[in-house]
Structure formats: structure tokens, C-alpha cells
Write an enzyme that holds these catalytic residues in place. Structure first.
Site, PDB file in Angstrom:
ATOM      1  N   LYS A  19       0.854  -1.189   0.000  1.00  0.00           N
ATOM      2  CA  LYS A  19       0.000   0.000   0.000  1.00  0.00           C
ATOM      3  C   LYS A  19       0.889   1.238   0.000  1.00  0.00           C
ATOM      4  O   LYS A  19       1.772   1.382   0.843  1.00  0.00           O
ATOM      5  CB  LYS A  19      -0.907   0.007   1.230  1.00  0.00           C
ATOM      6  N   ASP A  60      -2.430  10.377   4.087  1.00  0.00           N
ATOM      7  CA  ASP A  60      -3.851  10.061   4.155  1.00  0.00           C
ATOM      8  C   ASP A  60      -4.564  11.079   5.042  1.00  0.00           C
ATOM      9  O   ASP A  60      -4.532  10.988   6.265  1.00  0.00           O
ATOM     10  CB  ASP A  60      -4.051   8.643   4.705  1.00  0.00           C
ATOM     11  N   LYS A 110      -9.921  12.943   8.734  1.00  0.00           N
ATOM     12  CA  LYS A 110      -9.528  12.491  10.064  1.00  0.00           C
ATOM     13  C   LYS A 110      -9.609  13.671  11.028  1.00  0.00           C
ATOM     14  O   LYS A 110      -9.052  14.736  10.765  1.00  0.00           O
ATOM     15  CB  LYS A 110      -8.104  11.935  10.035  1.00  0.00           C
ATOM     16  N   ASP A 170       1.501   5.909   6.062  1.00  0.00           N
ATOM     17  CA  ASP A 170       0.507   5.079   5.386  1.00  0.00           C
ATOM     18  C   ASP A 170       1.027   4.457   4.096  1.00  0.00           C
ATOM     19  O   ASP A 170       0.284   3.783   3.388  1.00  0.00           O
ATOM     20  CB  ASP A 170      -0.758   5.900   5.105  1.00  0.00           C
ATOM     21  N   ASP A 213     -12.107   7.425   3.928  1.00  0.00           N
ATOM     22  CA  ASP A 213     -10.930   7.130   4.736  1.00  0.00           C
ATOM     23  C   ASP A 213     -10.590   5.645   4.723  1.00  0.00           C
ATOM     24  O   ASP A 213      -9.658   5.215   5.394  1.00  0.00           O
ATOM     25  CB  ASP A 213     -11.140   7.618   6.177  1.00  0.00           C
ATOM     26  N   GLU A 259      -9.395   4.170   2.066  1.00  0.00           N
ATOM     27  CA  GLU A 259      -8.870   4.342   0.712  1.00  0.00           C
ATOM     28  C   GLU A 259      -7.809   3.313   0.339  1.00  0.00           C
ATOM     29  O   GLU A 259      -7.641   2.994  -0.835  1.00  0.00           O
ATOM     30  CB  GLU A 259      -8.292   5.748   0.561  1.00  0.00           C
ATOM     31  N   ARG A 308      -7.566   0.116   0.685  1.00  0.00           N
ATOM     32  CA  ARG A 308      -8.083  -1.094   0.032  1.00  0.00           C
ATOM     33  C   ARG A 308      -8.497  -0.819  -1.415  1.00  0.00           C
ATOM     34  O   ARG A 308      -8.493  -1.722  -2.250  1.00  0.00           O
ATOM     35  CB  ARG A 308      -9.238  -1.668   0.841  1.00  0.00           C
TER      36      ARG A 308
END
Length: 492
Positions: free
Chosen positions: A259, A264, A271, A283, A342, A344, A346
Site C-alpha cells: 500500500k 492520508d 480524520k 501510510d 478514509d 482508501e 483497500r
């Protein structure tokens, strides 16, 4: 710093600090150690008694030796019970010694450690890894270095002829440290552009093949899930495909997907306070791990073909941002209702998995800082392993045990997929709060058709807030050592 094997007898070694590994409840000095104690006027026996040293794992003590001695200081480190000795025990003990040696301003450091499983190569490698990992410093963003004291030479006594094992340790740690640096760097330093440049540099330096797909290339492949995440950012997305091919016919063909969300924000489901948004530079820990593994594997040169893949983007907010409620179409035709922007990671992994699944591989492993739910389930030290394939699970568990990186296999409860079903699309990108890490894995499973696959949720162990074994506070480079071991062992 030079780490070197040595055949010099313990009683003849000279240097700044000598480290001796002792087992729990077996700290009576006999044989060579008794002679050494006599040589140093009984200082070892006195130190053990005064400090009530029992040899427990993760314990260490040190003392200065009499002036004029060929050794300035002695370091005793506990190894726990003999029948419980693991490679990671040696790795962690070596790290503890290295830190003590550095604090004591030792330039020449000697190790007298026992063998694990009568295996000098594996033991030497673990000790060397522990030293290298513990002494790593990331001072790229400091205006002045904080500590100039450095260990210059490390002698591994009794490990003569293990140059190859020590070299392998250095190759692996070079990959771990690359991953550490990528994760630790801020989002204004590691972007989709610079991450792609890092992949290109690895390819150039180590003879790998590299392909960087631009936005237009991804559009042609129908990567609507990945591009949906990327569309709000001012920075272009980059789809990285780095390939290592051995000489001759490879035993197996594998893919490792990471990933690669370089920052993010949460998107329009932004967030909020207490969410840890300021840490969201991490992330892309999965992408960092695969690039670190690529660097190590390119040097080790196993007879396995490996594809390193990452769909890299920022998850930002702008007038172009994907909305909660939007429907995206992934490159395998699956439609996804975005009920949370959020979730994202996946979405980016979905198109990366479809891409890898078409390469005709023997197995795929993806790594992602995917869910807080996995941290709640397993804490901050353990990654979650999700796979329907027992063979791949066994391989990864064995690889992780050798590396000292902790994983735990979690259930793939198929009925939980009911929570991901959408009334207007094939699925939603998030399900109910209970079992959130499992539903995330079940979501990913929809994008792998033919290839054995496993998912590692590394949200916990990718970062540590305090010194932890051989990791200093900060990025850990988690996953690199396990991936290297998996690649090498998976051809057996």
C-alpha cells in the site's frame, strides 16, 4: 563500521568492550570464562554477584576492567533459558550490546555468543543484523549530528569463515533501513513522484526492470478504484512495477504488493482530532517494505522471480475529491460504493491485486497499514495475516519466525462479507465496525481470482513510539526481513 568474523581465542582478544552472552540460571563461570575471570582479577564473578545477574533474556550489565587490561570494559547480556534460545534472542541481545557499547564510546567491540541450533551461519547473521539495526541513525533532517561517537569494528569471536552470513545481514539491513527512511520521511519529502524515483534508482543500481504507469496508463487499464483515491491530489499518481529476475529459469514467480498512500487526510471523511492525522506519512509503510525488500533481494539474488508492485497516491481533499456515496469501478469490473473515503488503502490495493493476478504467478502477498481494527486486535507489535491458503500462511509464518517479526493468522470469516454488500453496487468499501480488519481482508479477496494470496495488515508494527529491541523510536522497516525470507524459502 566493519563487522567481521574472528578465530582469535577469547582469552587473547583485545579491544574496548567485550560482550559475553550467558544463559539464565547458568551464570557460574567455568572453563574459559573462569580463566578469563582470573585474568581480570575476578571482576566477572564480582559483577555477577553485585548486580544479582541471572542471565534473563533482555538483561545486560557492564563494568570497567582494571587499568592496563587489554579489554577496557566487560558487558554481560542475558540469553534466557538454553532450550528457549531463538535467532531473535541473539539478534536482540546483540542490539542491546551495540547500544551499550556505543554509549560507552567503544570503538572496538567483541562478541562471545553461543550458537543457535549449532548453526554458525544463521547465528552470525542474526548477531550482525542486531548490531546493524540497533546502530542505525536517521539524521537526514537534523541540522547538526547529535552523537559523533561510533563503533568502528565488531569482532564475532568463534565465527571464523562466516563472511557470507555477515554480508547477507548487511544486505538485508540495507533494505530495512531504506524502508525505515521512507516511512520516517515527511509527506513533503516522500510523494508519489519521489517514491517512483526511488524504485527507478533501485532498478538502476541493482539491475532490476522497472515500469512506472502514469495516470493515463492506469485509466487505459480501468483502474477506477485507485484513481478515485488519487483524484483530489495536486500530485500525480504513480503505479510502480519493479521486477527482479534471476539468471536461468526461476523456481517460482511471486508478487509483493505494498500500500502506497504517501499521505492520508481521510478525504472528505477527514480524520479529526485524536485520529493521528499527523502520523499519516506512515501510510505508505507497505510500499516502503516492498522497496526495501527489492533492494535486499536484488543483492542476495535468489532463484525466484519477484514482482514488486505499488499503486501510489495521496488521499487528499479538493474540489475534485471523491465523495462518500460515489461508485467506483475497479479494473476487474467490480463496482464499489464508497461509504467512507478514509478506507482508501483497500481501493488502491484492489487494482494492484487485479494487475498482479494477471501476471501468471505462484503467489501474491500484500502488505498494508490498513486498519486500526487490526491494532485493536493484536496490539502494536504484531501484524495480522489473512489468507484462505494454508500453504502460503505456513510459508509466511516460518519466514516471520526466522526474521523475528511477529505475525498472527486471523480468520477469514466469509459470512462477514454480508456487511460489505451494497444495494446499488457490488460492494461497499467498509462494513460494520466489528471485525473491521477481517472485512477489509475479505474486500481485498474479491480482486484475486486465480493466484494463492495473503494479506498482511502491518498498521501496528510499522512504527514504534519507544525503543523496542533493535528498533529505535520511529519507523521499524517492518516486513522487509520476513519478505526476504519468504522469497528465499518459498521455492523449497
Amino acid at each position: 563500521m566493519t563487522i567481521q568474523p574472528s578465530d582469535k581465542p577469547l582469552l587473547e582478544w583485545a579491544g574496548d568492550s567485550l560482550a559475553i552472552g550467558l544463559f539464565e540460571d547458568a551464570v557460574e563461570l567455568t572453563g574459559e570464562l573462569a580463566t578469563l575471570d582470573q585474568k581480570f582479577s575476578g571482576v566477572l564473578k564480582e559483577l555477577i554477584a553485585e548486580e544479582e545477574f541471572k542471565g534473563k533474556a533482555n538483561s545486560s550489565i557492564f563494568t570497567r576492567v582494571n587499568p592496563g587490561s587489554p579489554v577496557r570494559k566487560l558487558i554481560l547480556v542475558g540469553l534466557g533459558k538454553p532450550d528457549e534460545l531463538k535467532l531473535d534472542t541473539l539478534r536482540r541481545a546483540a542490539a542491546a550490546v551495540a547500544r551499550v557499547g556505543k554509549k560507552q564510546k567503544s570503538k572496538i567491540l567483541g562478541f562471545s555468543f553461543p550458537l543457535w541450533n549449532n548453526d554458525p551461519a544463521a547465528s552470525a547473521q542474526a548477531i550482525a543484523e542486531g548490531v546493524e539495526l540497533a546502530l542505525y541513525q536517521d539524521i537526514r533532517f537534523k541540522s547538526e549530528p547529535e552523537d559523533k561517537a561510533q563503533i568502528e569494528t565488531v569482532d564475532l569471536l568463534g565465527f571464523g569463515g562466516q563472511e557470507a552470513a555477515i554480508a547477507r545481514a548487511k544486505q538485508i539491513v540495507s533494505g530495512v533501513n531504506l524502508a525505515r527512511e521512507l516511512v520516517a520521511a515527511p509527506a513533503n519529502a516522500v510523494t508519489p513522484i519521489t517514491l517512483a524515483e526511488t524504485a527507478q534508482a533501485i532498478a538502476k543500481d541493482h539491475g532490476l526492470q522497472v515500469k512506472i504507469l502514469e495516470r493515463e496508463d492506469c485509466e487505459k487499464l480501468g483502474m477506477g478504484a485507485f484513481l478515485g483515491v488519487a483524484q483530489a491530489s495536486e500530485l500525480p499518481p504513480k503505479f510502480i512495477h519493479l521486477t527482479y529476475k534471476p539468471e536461468g529459469t526461476p523456481k517460482r514467480k511471486l508478487a509483493i504488493i505494498g500500500k502506497g498512500v504517501t499521505f492520508d487526510s481521510g478525504g472528505l471523511n477527514i480524520k479529526g482530532a485524536g485520529s493521528g492525522i499527523e502520523t499519516m506519512k506512515i501510510d505508505m509503510g507497505g510500499a516502503a517494505a516492498i522497496l526495501g525488500a527489492a533492494k535486499a533481494i536484488a543483492q542476495i539474488k535468489p532463484d525466484v522471480e519477484v514482482h514488486f508492485i505499488s499503486a501510489v497516491a495521496e488521499n487528499m481533499i479538493s474540489g475534485r475529491a471523491m465523495h462518500p456515496g460515489d461508485i467506483l469501478t475497479a479494473s476487474n469490473g467490480k463496482t464499489i460504493e464508497v461509504n467512507n473515503t478514509d478506507a482508501e488503502g483497500r481501493l488502491t490495493l484492489a487494482d494492484a491485486l487485479v494487475y498482479a493476478d494477471k501476471l501468471g504467478l505462484d503467489a501474491i502477498v500484500d502488505l498494508a497499514t490498513l486498519t486500526g481494527a487490526n491494532v485493536i486486535a493484536l496490539g502494536e507489535d504484531i501484524a495480522g495475516l489473512y489468507t484462505p491458503d494454508d500453504a502460503v500462511a505456513s510459508q509466511l509464518e516460518k519466514a516471520a519466525q526466522t526474521s523475528g517479526e511477529k505475525i498472527w493468522r486471523m480468520p477469514m470469516e466469509e459470512k462477514y462479507f454480508e456487511g460489505l454488500k451494497s444495494g446499488i453496487a457490488d460492494m461497499k468499501n467498509t462494513g460494520p465496525r466489528p471485525g473491521g480488519s477481517i472485512t477489509a481482508a475479505l474486500f481485498l479477496k474479491q480482486f484475486v481470482k486465480d493466484t494463492p494470496w495473503a494479506h498482511l495488515d502491518i498498521a501496528g508494527p510499522v512504527w514504534t513510539d519507544k525503543e523496542n529491541g533493535y528498533d529505535s523510536a520511529g519507523a521499524t522497516g517492518y516486513g522487509v526481513r520476513t519478505l526476504v525470507n519468504w522469497v528465499e524459502g518459498s521455492g523449497e
